[in-house]
Design a protein around this motif. Structure first.
Motif, PDB file in Angstrom:
ATOM      1  N   LEU A   4       0.725  -1.108  -0.090  1.00 46.44           N
ATOM      2  CA  LEU A   4      -0.062   0.034   0.147  1.00 46.44           C
ATOM      3  C   LEU A   4       0.829   1.456   0.092  1.00 46.44           C
ATOM      4  O   LEU A   4       1.856   1.368   0.847  1.00 46.44           O
ATOM      5  N   ASP A   5       0.547   2.173  -0.991  1.00 47.54           N
ATOM      6  CA  ASP A   5       1.302   3.620  -0.868  1.00 47.54           C
ATOM      7  C   ASP A   5       0.248   4.396   0.162  1.00 47.54           C
ATOM      8  O   ASP A   5      -0.699   4.935  -0.126  1.00 47.54           O
ATOM      9  N   LEU A   6       0.900   4.313   1.253  1.00 46.59           N
ATOM     10  CA  LEU A   6       0.233   5.233   2.321  1.00 46.59           C
ATOM     11  C   LEU A   6       0.136   6.385   2.266  1.00 46.59           C
ATOM     12  O   LEU A   6      -0.856   7.323   2.458  1.00 46.59           O
ATOM     13  N   HIS A   7       0.987   7.267   1.467  1.00 40.09           N
ATOM     14  CA  HIS A   7       0.581   8.479   1.106  1.00 40.09           C
ATOM     15  C   HIS A   7      -0.324   9.109   0.216  1.00 40.09           C
ATOM     16  O   HIS A   7      -1.008   9.902   0.410  1.00 40.09           O
ATOM     17  N   ALA A   8      -0.396   8.071  -0.765  1.00 43.63           N
ATOM     18  CA  ALA A   8      -1.405   8.363  -1.788  1.00 43.63           C
ATOM     19  C   ALA A   8      -2.910   7.957  -0.715  1.00 43.63           C
ATOM     20  O   ALA A   8      -3.918   8.385  -1.482  1.00 43.63           O
ATOM     21  N   PRO A  12      -0.509  -7.058  -9.551  1.00 45.42           N
ATOM     22  CA  PRO A  12       0.931  -6.630  -9.427  1.00 45.42           C
ATOM     23  C   PRO A  12       1.525  -5.656 -10.682  1.00 45.42           C
ATOM     24  O   PRO A  12       2.197  -4.815 -10.253  1.00 45.42           O
ATOM     25  N   ASP A  13       0.952  -5.594 -11.744  1.00 47.86           N
ATOM     26  CA  ASP A  13       1.279  -4.885 -12.843  1.00 47.86           C
ATOM     27  C   ASP A  13       0.428  -3.562 -12.967  1.00 47.86           C
ATOM     28  O   ASP A  13       0.687  -2.792 -13.767  1.00 47.86           O
ATOM     29  N   ARG A  14      -0.544  -3.471 -11.859  1.00 53.30           N
ATOM     30  CA  ARG A  14      -1.384  -2.307 -12.239  1.00 53.30           C
ATOM     31  C   ARG A  14      -2.450  -2.168 -13.341  1.00 53.30           C
ATOM     32  O   ARG A  14      -2.942  -1.230 -13.634  1.00 53.30           O
ATOM     33  N   LEU A  29      -8.565   2.019  -4.091  1.00 53.21           N
ATOM     34  CA  LEU A  29      -7.543   1.382  -3.184  1.00 53.21           C
ATOM     35  C   LEU A  29      -6.462   0.493  -4.175  1.00 53.21           C
ATOM     36  O   LEU A  29      -5.230   0.616  -3.749  1.00 53.21           O
ATOM     37  N   LEU A  30      -7.088   0.002  -5.152  1.00 52.76           N
ATOM     38  CA  LEU A  30      -6.174  -1.099  -5.766  1.00 52.76           C
ATOM     39  C   LEU A  30      -5.160  -0.243  -6.713  1.00 52.76           C
ATOM     40  O   LEU A  30      -3.849  -0.803  -7.193  1.00 52.76           O
ATOM     41  N   THR A  31      -5.376   0.985  -6.909  1.00 58.27           N
ATOM     42  CA  THR A  31      -4.358   1.909  -7.727  1.00 58.27           C
ATOM     43  C   THR A  31      -3.251   2.565  -6.793  1.00 58.27           C
ATOM     44  O   THR A  31      -2.013   2.853  -7.113  1.00 58.27           O
ATOM     45  N   MET A  32      -3.456   1.917  -5.583  1.00 58.43           N
ATOM     46  CA  MET A  32      -2.450   2.370  -4.383  1.00 58.43           C
ATOM     47  C   MET A  32      -2.010   1.365  -3.824  1.00 58.43           C
ATOM     48  O   MET A  32      -0.696   1.338  -2.840  1.00 58.43           O
ATOM     49  N   ALA A  33      -2.286   0.099  -4.031  1.00 57.76           N
ATOM     50  CA  ALA A  33      -1.651  -1.208  -3.399  1.00 57.76           C
ATOM     51  C   ALA A  33      -1.675  -2.333  -4.537  1.00 57.76           C
ATOM     52  O   ALA A  33      -2.390  -2.050  -5.591  1.00 57.76           O
TER      53      ALA A  33
END
Length: 282
Positions: A176-180, A245-247, A205-209
């Motif tokens: 997870l990108d906590l800042h985003a 994994p690859d977004r 959320l999946l765009t951040m993790a």
């Protein structure tokens, strides 16, 4: 305190008096006087004074333990008042000064009793647990979060009864990108109060993790109401796992299982879902 107010009070507000600090040998003791959580519908929970011990770990982290009161006064929007007694209390967290939040915490409350000033005991909960162990590696956060309760038995003023042997929600975060997440989840509160940290939609959320897993388990659920009838559920287990994994490509696993679903009166579930179900989707 602002973050706690936003998450607990939601559209309401967290009030308290002037903080007082005292330096101890190995910690700073902070007294937070006259804490009150006020809801948007006019209800309130009065905690009184809370003591916090803050211990400096390193340049990034502080360990905080809270001495919470054993009794909380409450009143709801209808004018009913009473108290909540909590025999066993544990509250600790690790504060991350770099991202200004806590992703490692444990709040455990046991032998909880709800008492109305006019009607006596309303119910009991054996234990409530909120726990997280989400740690950072290379600016991404991974780990589990859980919320559970056991031994819930409640009766409302219309003599409806709810009982739950156990209920648990597990959330597993991966990368997870906590800042985003913080930028997308913060919403302003009313009248200048702390904002509510709301969970963004799953697709956001999946765009951040790189992935997440959500699992909900319930055992021994029973609801009885003079007006609506009865509802029972022996056990249920629902889960969803999402990863990207690859977004770009989304991997989805969905599971749903329950058994012992029964109902009478308007609470009868037979027309909606079967008594037993077991489903898996990949």
């Amino acid at each position: 305190l602002a973050q706690i107010g936003g998450k607990i009070a939601r559209d309401g507000a967290l009030h308290h008096g002037q903080l007082q600090a005292e330096k101890l040998d190995d910690a700073i003791q902070i007294t937070i006087p006259d804490i009150m959580i006020q809801s948007s519908d006019g209800g309130a929970f009065e905690l009184g004074d809370v003591l916090a011990h803050v211990r400096h770990v390193d340049q990034r982290y502080d360990d905080i333990t809270l001495a919470l009161p054993g009794e909380i006064r409450f009143r709801n929007s209808g004018g009913t008042s009473g108290r909540i007694t909590i025999a066993n209390r544990l509250a600790k967290l690790r504060w991350d000064r770099r991202v200004e939040t806590s992703t490692e915490f444990e709040f455990r409350f046991g032998q909880i009793t709800f008492l109305s000033d006019d009607n006596g005991e309303l119910g009991r909960i054996a234990e409530i647990l909120a726990q997280a162990q989400v740690v950072e590696a290379q600016e991404l956060w991974t780990g589990p979060m859980a919320f559970s309760l056991t031994g819930l038995n409640m009766t409302n003023f219309e003599q409806a009864q709810l009982s739950v042997d156990s209920a648990r929600v597990d959330l597993d975060l991966r990368g997870l990108d906590l800042h985003a997440y913080a930028r997308n989840s913060a919403s302003p509160g009313r009248n200048g109060t702390a904002g509510t940290a709301a969970m963004p939609p799953l697709e956001t959320l999946l765009t951040m993790a790189s992935g997440l897993g959500l699992r909900t388990r319930i055992a021994g659920l029973s609801w009885q109401s003079p007006a609506q009838g009865a509802f029972q559920l022996a056990a249920a287990d629902y889960g969803v796992s999402l990863s990207s994994p690859d977004r770009k490509l989304l991997n989805l696993t969905l599971t749903a299982r329950h058994d012992g679903l029964l109902g009478t009166g308007s609470a009868a579930p037979e027309a909606m879902v079967p008594r037993q179900m077991n489903m898996a989707l990949n």
